[in-house]
Design a protein around this motif. Structure first.
Motif, PDB file in Angstrom:
ATOM      1  N   THR A   1      -5.133   6.670   4.555  1.00  0.00           N
ATOM      2  CA  THR A   1      -5.029   5.683   3.480  1.00  0.00           C
ATOM      3  C   THR A   1      -4.325   4.406   3.939  1.00  0.00           C
ATOM      4  OG1 THR A   1      -2.922   6.572   2.635  1.00  0.00           O
ATOM      5  CG2 THR A   1      -4.963   7.534   1.755  1.00  0.00           C
ATOM      6  N   GLU A   2      -3.870   4.373   5.192  1.00  0.00           N
ATOM      7  CA  GLU A   2      -3.181   3.209   5.767  1.00  0.00           C
ATOM      8  C   GLU A   2      -1.981   2.769   4.919  1.00  0.00           C
ATOM      9  OE1 GLU A   2      -3.816   1.645   8.694  1.00  0.00           O
ATOM     10  OE2 GLU A   2      -5.264   3.231   9.109  1.00  0.00           O
ATOM     11  N   PRO A   3      -1.062   3.688   4.654  1.00  0.00           N
ATOM     12  CA  PRO A   3       0.056   3.339   3.768  1.00  0.00           C
ATOM     13  C   PRO A   3       1.143   2.545   4.484  1.00  0.00           C
ATOM     14  CG  PRO A   3       0.331   5.585   4.559  1.00  0.00           C
ATOM     15  CD  PRO A   3      -0.982   5.090   5.126  1.00  0.00           C
ATOM     16  N   GLU A   4       1.836   1.734   3.723  1.00  0.00           N
ATOM     17  CA  GLU A   4       3.061   1.102   4.197  1.00  0.00           C
ATOM     18  C   GLU A   4       4.276   1.906   3.748  1.00  0.00           C
ATOM     19  OE1 GLU A   4       2.729  -3.480   3.864  1.00  0.00           O
ATOM     20  OE2 GLU A   4       1.392  -2.626   2.330  1.00  0.00           O
ATOM     21  N   LEU A   5       4.110   2.632   2.650  1.00  0.00           N
ATOM     22  CA  LEU A   5       5.175   3.490   2.125  1.00  0.00           C
ATOM     23  C   LEU A   5       4.550   4.784   1.624  1.00  0.00           C
ATOM     24  CD1 LEU A   5       8.355   2.773   0.328  1.00  0.00           C
ATOM     25  CD2 LEU A   5       6.716   4.038  -1.055  1.00  0.00           C
ATOM     26  N   VAL A   6       5.150   5.926   1.980  1.00  0.00           N
ATOM     27  CA  VAL A   6       4.678   7.231   1.508  1.00  0.00           C
ATOM     28  C   VAL A   6       5.789   7.872   0.680  1.00  0.00           C
ATOM     29  CG1 VAL A   6       3.933   9.557   2.162  1.00  0.00           C
ATOM     30  CG2 VAL A   6       3.135   7.567   3.475  1.00  0.00           C
ATOM     31  N   GLY A   7       5.452   8.302  -0.511  1.00  0.00           N
ATOM     32  CA  GLY A   7       6.420   8.945  -1.389  1.00  0.00           C
ATOM     33  C   GLY A   7       6.070  10.399  -1.623  1.00  0.00           C
ATOM     34  N   PHE A   8       7.021  11.287  -1.400  1.00  0.00           N
ATOM     35  CA  PHE A   8       6.826  12.717  -1.625  1.00  0.00           C
ATOM     36  C   PHE A   8       7.579  13.140  -2.883  1.00  0.00           C
ATOM     37  CE2 PHE A   8       6.072  12.338   2.914  1.00  0.00           C
ATOM     38  CZ  PHE A   8       4.985  13.171   3.117  1.00  0.00           C
ATOM     39  N   SER A   9       6.875  13.769  -3.807  1.00  0.00           N
ATOM     40  CA  SER A   9       7.502  14.340  -4.998  1.00  0.00           C
ATOM     41  C   SER A   9       7.617  15.835  -4.768  1.00  0.00           C
ATOM     42  CB  SER A   9       6.644  14.048  -6.244  1.00  0.00           C
ATOM     43  OG  SER A   9       7.206  14.648  -7.384  1.00  0.00           O
TER      44      SER A   9
ATOM     45  N   VAL B   1      -2.102   1.887  -4.913  1.00  0.00           N
ATOM     46  CA  VAL B   1      -1.566   3.251  -4.805  1.00  0.00           C
ATOM     47  C   VAL B   1      -2.694   4.269  -4.631  1.00  0.00           C
ATOM     48  CG1 VAL B   1      -0.077   4.994  -5.867  1.00  0.00           C
ATOM     49  CG2 VAL B   1       0.318   2.552  -6.339  1.00  0.00           C
ATOM     50  N   GLN B   2      -2.489   5.170  -3.674  1.00  0.00           N
ATOM     51  CA  GLN B   2      -3.371   6.327  -3.491  1.00  0.00           C
ATOM     52  C   GLN B   2      -2.567   7.592  -3.775  1.00  0.00           C
ATOM     53  OE1 GLN B   2      -6.683   6.003  -2.545  1.00  0.00           O
ATOM     54  NE2 GLN B   2      -6.361   3.783  -2.661  1.00  0.00           N
ATOM     55  N   LEU B   3      -3.268   8.637  -4.193  1.00  0.00           N
ATOM     56  CA  LEU B   3      -2.632   9.934  -4.442  1.00  0.00           C
ATOM     57  C   LEU B   3      -3.230  10.987  -3.537  1.00  0.00           C
ATOM     58  CD1 LEU B   3      -2.552  10.145  -8.375  1.00  0.00           C
ATOM     59  CD2 LEU B   3      -0.796   9.263  -6.839  1.00  0.00           C
ATOM     60  N   HIS B   4      -2.381  11.916  -3.109  1.00  0.00           N
ATOM     61  CA  HIS B   4      -2.907  13.094  -2.408  1.00  0.00           C
ATOM     62  C   HIS B   4      -2.191  14.339  -2.923  1.00  0.00           C
ATOM     63  CE1 HIS B   4      -4.810  15.679   0.400  1.00  0.00           C
ATOM     64  NE2 HIS B   4      -3.669  16.017   0.984  1.00  0.00           N
ATOM     65  N   ASP B   5      -2.967  15.245  -3.498  1.00  0.00           N
ATOM     66  CA  ASP B   5      -2.452  16.513  -4.014  1.00  0.00           C
ATOM     67  C   ASP B   5      -2.789  17.609  -3.010  1.00  0.00           C
ATOM     68  OD1 ASP B   5      -1.678  18.728  -5.436  1.00  0.00           O
ATOM     69  OD2 ASP B   5      -3.193  18.545  -7.011  1.00  0.00           O
ATOM     70  N   CYS B   6      -1.774  18.117  -2.321  1.00  0.00           N
ATOM     71  CA  CYS B   6      -1.993  19.158  -1.304  1.00  0.00           C
ATOM     72  C   CYS B   6      -2.400  20.490  -1.918  1.00  0.00           C
ATOM     73  CB  CYS B   6      -0.740  19.340  -0.450  1.00  0.00           C
ATOM     74  SG  CYS B   6      -0.272  17.871   0.485  1.00  0.00           S
ATOM     75  N   LEU B   7      -2.282  20.608  -3.237  1.00  0.00           N
ATOM     76  CA  LEU B   7      -2.790  21.791  -3.930  1.00  0.00           C
ATOM     77  C   LEU B   7      -4.080  21.472  -4.675  1.00  0.00           C
ATOM     78  CD1 LEU B   7       0.502  23.333  -5.377  1.00  0.00           C
ATOM     79  CD2 LEU B   7      -1.008  24.362  -3.685  1.00  0.00           C
TER      80      LEU B   7
ATOM     81  N   ARG C   1       0.855  -1.190   0.000  1.00  0.00           N
ATOM     82  CA  ARG C   1       0.000   0.000   0.000  1.00  0.00           C
ATOM     83  C   ARG C   1       0.895   1.246   0.000  1.00  0.00           C
ATOM     84  NH1 ARG C   1      -1.907  -3.046   4.013  1.00  0.00           N
ATOM     85  NH2 ARG C   1      -1.269  -1.538   5.619  1.00  0.00           N
ATOM     86  N   ILE C   2       0.774   2.007  -1.038  1.00  0.00           N
ATOM     87  CA  ILE C   2       1.644   3.172  -1.251  1.00  0.00           C
ATOM     88  C   ILE C   2       0.776   4.411  -1.428  1.00  0.00           C
ATOM     89  CG2 ILE C   2       3.408   4.186  -2.759  1.00  0.00           C
ATOM     90  CD1 ILE C   2       3.928   1.212  -3.688  1.00  0.00           C
TER      91      ILE C   2
ATOM     92  N   ASN D   1      -3.393  17.708   6.073  1.00  0.00           N
ATOM     93  CA  ASN D   1      -3.010  16.932   4.895  1.00  0.00           C
ATOM     94  C   ASN D   1      -2.328  15.626   5.291  1.00  0.00           C
ATOM     95  OD1 ASN D   1      -3.527  18.423   2.187  1.00  0.00           O
ATOM     96  ND2 ASN D   1      -2.822  20.035   3.575  1.00  0.00           N
ATOM     97  N   ALA D   2      -1.508  15.660   6.340  1.00  0.00           N
ATOM     98  CA  ALA D   2      -0.852  14.441   6.803  1.00  0.00           C
ATOM     99  C   ALA D   2      -1.870  13.428   7.317  1.00  0.00           C
ATOM    100  CB  ALA D   2       0.165  14.773   7.892  1.00  0.00           C
ATOM    101  N   GLU D   3      -2.923  13.908   7.952  1.00  0.00           N
ATOM    102  CA  GLU D   3      -3.970  12.999   8.440  1.00  0.00           C
ATOM    103  C   GLU D   3      -4.686  12.306   7.279  1.00  0.00           C
ATOM    104  OE1 GLU D   3      -4.702  11.804  11.228  1.00  0.00           O
ATOM    105  OE2 GLU D   3      -3.691  13.072  12.685  1.00  0.00           O
ATOM    106  N   ILE D   4      -4.876  13.022   6.174  1.00  0.00           N
ATOM    107  CA  ILE D   4      -5.484  12.411   4.982  1.00  0.00           C
ATOM    108  C   ILE D   4      -4.582  11.299   4.459  1.00  0.00           C
ATOM    109  CG2 ILE D   4      -6.049  12.830   2.552  1.00  0.00           C
ATOM    110  CD1 ILE D   4      -7.117  15.566   3.396  1.00  0.00           C
ATOM    111  N   VAL D   5      -3.286  11.543   4.451  1.00  0.00           N
ATOM    112  CA  VAL D   5      -2.336  10.521   4.008  1.00  0.00           C
ATOM    113  C   VAL D   5      -2.385   9.311   4.941  1.00  0.00           C
ATOM    114  CG1 VAL D   5       0.110  10.004   3.642  1.00  0.00           C
ATOM    115  CG2 VAL D   5      -0.831  12.187   2.873  1.00  0.00           C
TER     116      VAL D   5
END
Length: 539
Positions: A78-86, A54-60, A10-11, A71-75
């Motif tokens: 999603t119950e992620p195992e890995l979070v990737g920031f671009s 994979v889930q996406l979250h656009d802070c904009l 889960r990403i 915004n972090a609470e929304i992430v």
């Protein structure tokens, strides 16, 4: 068979906000332009192709809340195992603050950062930010998939990580994806509010809905102000057929009828462009598009084909009209070539947009006025003047940080091309630069030529007008807010404090190839790559 494969990870991939207008003030810039984060959407579709969730979250995004915690609470939800920031440079510290919150709440979640900022700075980022587990340098698909599959970090190219002793390890760069057609279309469907709540720059399109596409990676040219650390020197494109199918997919699945091609240079491979145009002419999609061309390197035939294929407007990177500035920052482009190209564009029935940069080393009030005069003489349909912001991996970075010829405020959050972080020695203050910038923008949009063109096309821009009317309360509120708080806002800008955790003075970590390119680009005398190679060779 990949023996490391984890059936599903889960990403959640995140596009952080950063400051996109005035630091510390409400961000109203999204009223005029809200772009989909193509990078994380492309990574999402790639990872799902191999079985990951994979889930996406656009802070904009249109429905994203304000603030780090929300915004972090929304992430986390999603119950992620890995979070990737671009993260770009300006969004990096927002991403760090979110990462720290996630780490404190869910210490078992792995956190990875990618995009241009970490690609240009590399390992020193991990030295300063313990909450980040991994950096992905350069192209992200391969490294992120390896991580999701559970491959040992030591075997993952493009990865920067810590071993069990805490030592930072920089793995070798991996081979680039050679055939971009292997990539599935970006996961537009995962973006909340797409396409109706995402929109292109106002008055730059006639049809709705709008979307963005990127059909190539890299750029074959080296400009002084451009960071190429993600894709380095290799320029690759999608095929004409893939691009056609991508456009058709956006139309059929999402009702998109205008596309902005956000390639660094859409027409660099001319045959690909001609082939795409032929397809769009033979099997029309009813979709218009805008794209970038290179001044002086575009034929009448190509422009005519672009028009027939549905192009509405083409843009050119001109940067400045001062010959010395052009020679220094945009070699190979002349004022005569710009004039000829604009005439060619208009003769083909296309709109012409000029792209300019204000405030690079060597800029003075006189060079800005020269550029402003030149812009008005071109009869451009649209123009964009960016406030120069040095980027770590760009050839000009070292000069901007040297203190010779100007001085830089190294506040990453302000490096968003909306603030004058660099002050050339030709100006007394950044306030002087802001005043001159505002003078030029007002001068262009108040000019008789622009007003005449705008009035003639008013009905064509009815969807932009509808967008303005729909958001009129927010627009009026924004105008009132900034007019009534002008003095406080100016004070806030002057007194804006550096993020307490942001390091300064980090040195870009560039490959030898990019070091050579940078020496060639910045040399006051013409050098070959062989000569530049000797200049960067270790003693």
């Amino acid at each position: 068979m990949n023996t490391f494969r984890d059936p599903t990870m889960r990403i959640t991939l995140v596009h952080p906000a950063g400051f996109n207008f005035v630091p510390g003030q409400p961000d109203f810039s999204v009223l005029a332009n809200r772009m989909a984060p193509i990078g994380i959407m492309q990574l999402a579709s790639w990872l799902e192709k191999f079985g990951h969730s994979v889930q996406l979250h656009d802070c904009l995004g249109p429905y994203a809340p304000a603030g780090i915690v929300a915004n972090a609470e929304i992430v986390l939800a999603t119950e992620p195992e890995l979070v990737g920031f671009s993260a770009t440079t300006s969004g990096f510290m927002d991403a760090v603050d979110m990462a720290l919150y996630i780490r404190e709440r869910r210490p078992e979640v792995k956190i990875v950062f990618g995009n241009v900022h970490v690609s240009s700075l590399g390992a020193p980022i991990l030295e300063h930010f313990a909450e980040i587990d991994y950096l992905v340098i350069g192209e992200g698909e391969g490294a992120l998939l390896d991580l999701a599959d559970g491959k040992p970090p030591a075997d993952i190219g493009n990865l920067v990580w810590r071993d069990e002793s805490g030592k930072i390890v920089v793995n070798p760069r991996r081979d680039r994806i050679v055939d971009l057609d292997e990539l599935p279309f970006p996961a537009y469907e995962k973006l909340t509010g797409f396409p109706h709540a995402y929109h292109l720059p106002l008055f730059a399109y006639e049809k709705r809905y709008g979307a963005t596409m990127i059909t190539s990676r890299g750029c074959p040219y080296t400009c002084s102000f451009c960071d190429r650390t993600v894709f380095e020197r290799l320029y690759k494109t999608n095929s004409a057929q893939y691009t056609y199918e991508h456009m058709k997919y956006l139309r059929d699945r999402f009702g998109v009828h205008h596309i902005n091609m956000y390639d660094d240079l859409f027409t660099a491979k001319k045959q690909r462009v001609m082939d795409l145009c032929e397809m769009l002419i033979e099997k029309p999609l009813g979709v218009q598009f805008n794209c970038a061309i290179r001044t002086g390197h575009t034929s009448d035939e190509m422009l005519q084909k672009l028009k027939q294929a549905g192009a509405l407007m083409v843009s050119m990177g001109i940067e400045s009209a001062d010959p010395a500035m052009m020679e220094r920052h945009k070699a190979g482009v002349t004022l005569d070539a710009v004039r000829d190209t604009v005439r060619q564009i208009h003769a083909a029935g296309l709109r012409a947009k000029g792209l300019f940069i204000f405030g690079m080393p060597g800029e003075t009030p006189e060079t800005v006025k020269t550029t402003s005069d030149f812009i008005l003489s071109l009869d451009l349909d649209e123009m964009n003047m960016t406030k120069f912001s040095p980027l770590h991996g760009a050839p000009i970075w070292d000069e901007c940080m040297s203190g010779v010829g100007g001085e830089t405020i190294e506040d990453w959050r302000l490096m968003n091309c909306l603030n004058f972080v660099y002050l050339p020695e030709g100006f007394f203050s950044r306030e002087e630069m802001d005043a001159l910038y505002n003078w030029h923008v007002k001068r262009f949009y108040d000019s008789k030529g622009y007003r005449r063109r705008f009035a003639k096309r008013l009905w064509q821009h009815r969807w932009s007008l509808w967008h303005v009317l729909k958001h009129l309360p927010e627009t009026v509120a924004a105008a009132r807010y900034f007019s009534s708080n002008k003095e406080q806002i100016e004070q806030a800008k002057r007194e804006f404090k550096l993020h307490p955790r942001q390091p300064q003075g980090l040195k870009p970590q560039l490959s030898s190839d990019l070091q050579i390119d940078n020496v060639v680009a910045m040399s006051p005398v013409k050098l070959t790559r062989r000569q530049a190679m000797q200049a960067v060779a270790p003693d």
